[in-house]
Design a protein around this motif. Structure first.
Motif, PDB file in Angstrom:
ATOM      1  N   LEU A 289       0.838  -1.200   0.000  1.00 27.08           N
ATOM      2  CA  LEU A 289       0.000   0.000   0.000  1.00 27.08           C
ATOM      3  C   LEU A 289       0.872   1.249   0.000  1.00 27.08           C
ATOM      4  O   LEU A 289       1.872   1.319   0.710  1.00 27.08           O
ATOM      5  CB  LEU A 289      -0.908   0.014   1.231  1.00 27.08           C
ATOM      6  N   ARG A 290       0.470   2.229  -0.785  1.00 24.32           N
ATOM      7  CA  ARG A 290       1.189   3.503  -0.830  1.00 24.32           C
ATOM      8  C   ARG A 290       0.632   4.429   0.243  1.00 24.32           C
ATOM      9  O   ARG A 290      -0.572   4.513   0.440  1.00 24.32           O
ATOM     10  CB  ARG A 290       1.034   4.158  -2.201  1.00 24.32           C
ATOM     11  N   TYR A 291       1.540   5.124   0.924  1.00 22.33           N
ATOM     12  CA  TYR A 291       1.150   6.123   1.913  1.00 22.33           C
ATOM     13  C   TYR A 291       2.204   7.217   1.898  1.00 22.33           C
ATOM     14  O   TYR A 291       3.351   6.990   1.505  1.00 22.33           O
ATOM     15  CB  TYR A 291       1.027   5.504   3.317  1.00 22.33           C
ATOM     16  N   TYR A 292       1.808   8.406   2.308  1.00 22.04           N
ATOM     17  CA  TYR A 292       2.708   9.550   2.294  1.00 22.04           C
ATOM     18  C   TYR A 292       2.491  10.378   3.550  1.00 22.04           C
ATOM     19  O   TYR A 292       1.351  10.545   3.991  1.00 22.04           O
ATOM     20  CB  TYR A 292       2.446  10.437   1.065  1.00 22.04           C
ATOM     21  N   LEU A 293       3.575  10.872   4.111  1.00 18.38           N
ATOM     22  CA  LEU A 293       3.446  11.836   5.196  1.00 18.38           C
ATOM     23  C   LEU A 293       2.953  13.134   4.592  1.00 18.38           C
ATOM     24  O   LEU A 293       3.291  13.479   3.460  1.00 18.38           O
ATOM     25  CB  LEU A 293       4.786  12.064   5.887  1.00 18.38           C
ATOM     26  N   CYS A 294       2.164  13.890   5.331  1.00 15.90           N
ATOM     27  CA  CYS A 294       1.674  15.177   4.842  1.00 15.90           C
ATOM     28  C   CYS A 294       1.490  16.121   6.031  1.00 15.90           C
ATOM     29  O   CYS A 294       1.737  15.753   7.174  1.00 15.90           O
ATOM     30  CB  CYS A 294       0.364  15.007   4.071  1.00 15.90           C
ATOM     31  N   GLY A 295       1.073  17.332   5.745  1.00 13.66           N
ATOM     32  CA  GLY A 295       0.766  18.309   6.785  1.00 13.66           C
ATOM     33  C   GLY A 295       1.920  18.548   7.729  1.00 13.66           C
ATOM     34  O   GLY A 295       3.095  18.567   7.338  1.00 13.66           O
ATOM     35  N   GLY A 296       1.588  18.687   8.998  1.00 11.47           N
ATOM     36  CA  GLY A 296       2.586  18.971  10.018  1.00 11.47           C
ATOM     37  C   GLY A 296       3.597  17.852  10.198  1.00 11.47           C
ATOM     38  O   GLY A 296       4.745  18.100  10.571  1.00 11.47           O
ATOM     39  N   THR A 297       3.203  16.627   9.903  1.00  3.33           N
ATOM     40  CA  THR A 297       4.129  15.509  10.031  1.00  3.33           C
ATOM     41  C   THR A 297       5.255  15.623   9.009  1.00  3.33           C
ATOM     42  O   THR A 297       6.429  15.466   9.339  1.00  3.33           O
ATOM     43  CB  THR A 297       3.380  14.169   9.873  1.00  3.33           C
ATOM     44  N   LEU A 298       4.901  15.937   7.765  1.00  2.00           N
ATOM     45  CA  LEU A 298       5.914  16.108   6.724  1.00  2.00           C
ATOM     46  C   LEU A 298       6.784  17.325   7.011  1.00  2.00           C
ATOM     47  O   LEU A 298       8.013  17.263   6.926  1.00  2.00           O
ATOM     48  CB  LEU A 298       5.250  16.236   5.355  1.00  2.00           C
ATOM     49  N   LEU A 299       6.142  18.421   7.392  1.00  3.36           N
ATOM     50  CA  LEU A 299       6.895  19.636   7.718  1.00  3.36           C
ATOM     51  C   LEU A 299       7.853  19.384   8.886  1.00  3.36           C
ATOM     52  O   LEU A 299       9.010  19.803   8.852  1.00  3.36           O
ATOM     53  CB  LEU A 299       5.933  20.778   8.062  1.00  3.36           C
ATOM     54  N   GLY A 300       7.391  18.681   9.900  1.00  6.23           N
ATOM     55  CA  GLY A 300       8.240  18.364  11.038  1.00  6.23           C
ATOM     56  C   GLY A 300       9.445  17.534  10.639  1.00  6.23           C
ATOM     57  O   GLY A 300      10.563  17.777  11.106  1.00  6.23           O
ATOM     58  N   CYS A 301       9.236  16.560   9.765  1.00  5.93           N
ATOM     59  CA  CYS A 301      10.361  15.728   9.296  1.00  5.93           C
ATOM     60  C   CYS A 301      11.406  16.567   8.580  1.00  5.93           C
ATOM     61  O   CYS A 301      12.603  16.390   8.790  1.00  5.93           O
ATOM     62  CB  CYS A 301       9.857  14.643   8.358  1.00  5.93           C
ATOM     63  N   ILE A 302      10.950  17.490   7.754  1.00  5.73           N
ATOM     64  CA  ILE A 302      11.878  18.290   6.964  1.00  5.73           C
ATOM     65  C   ILE A 302      12.511  19.395   7.802  1.00  5.73           C
ATOM     66  O   ILE A 302      13.729  19.557   7.827  1.00  5.73           O
ATOM     67  CB  ILE A 302      11.153  18.887   5.738  1.00  5.73           C
TER      68      ILE A 302
END
Length: 123
Positions: free
Chosen positions: A29-42
């Motif tokens: 299954l494909r999934y992607y981090l988004c929103g605050g989770t993605l911003l936090g990672c970066i």
């Protein structure tokens, strides 16, 4: 009942994310981090300090397969959604750690009403 501090919450959420990621990888299954989770990672190389959730998105076919299969495995985690419970309170699915109790303070809904909506599934 003991209140969970922010650091403990982040550990619990990261454990949920790891479980979801492992499940998605095992099932193609494909999934992607988004929103605050993605911003936090970066930006923060982890969580945004004030964020209190994990945000992921999935293509619809993968989401539907996830919703159909995730609760079939033996686990302390379960997904709640309109597809799994027609009285679920939100358009968004949530994966929960069943060993915890989430107290909703940001919605115009009482916790007792939420428990009724969820057919008293909170333990």
């Amino acid at each position: 009942m003991k209140k969970i501090d922010n650091e403990t919450l982040k550990v619990l959420e990261l454990d949920i994310l790891k479980d979801v990621a492992d499940f998605c990888e095992e099932n193609g299954l494909r999934y992607y981090l988004c929103g605050g989770t993605l911003l936090g990672c970066i930006r923060h190389h982890g969580f945004i300090p004030w964020d209190d959730d994990i945000d992921i998105i999935m293509p619809r076919p993968d989401y539907m397969k996830f919703i159909k299969l995730y609760n079939n495995k033996e686990s302390v985690y379960r997904v709640n959604s309109l597809e799994t419970d027609s009285s679920w309170y939100s358009a968004f699915a949530e994966v929960e750690d069943t060993r915890t109790l989430k107290i909703y303070t940001g919605f115009n809904i009482s916790n007792s009403s939420l428990q009724l909506l969820r057919h008293n599934k909170i333990t």
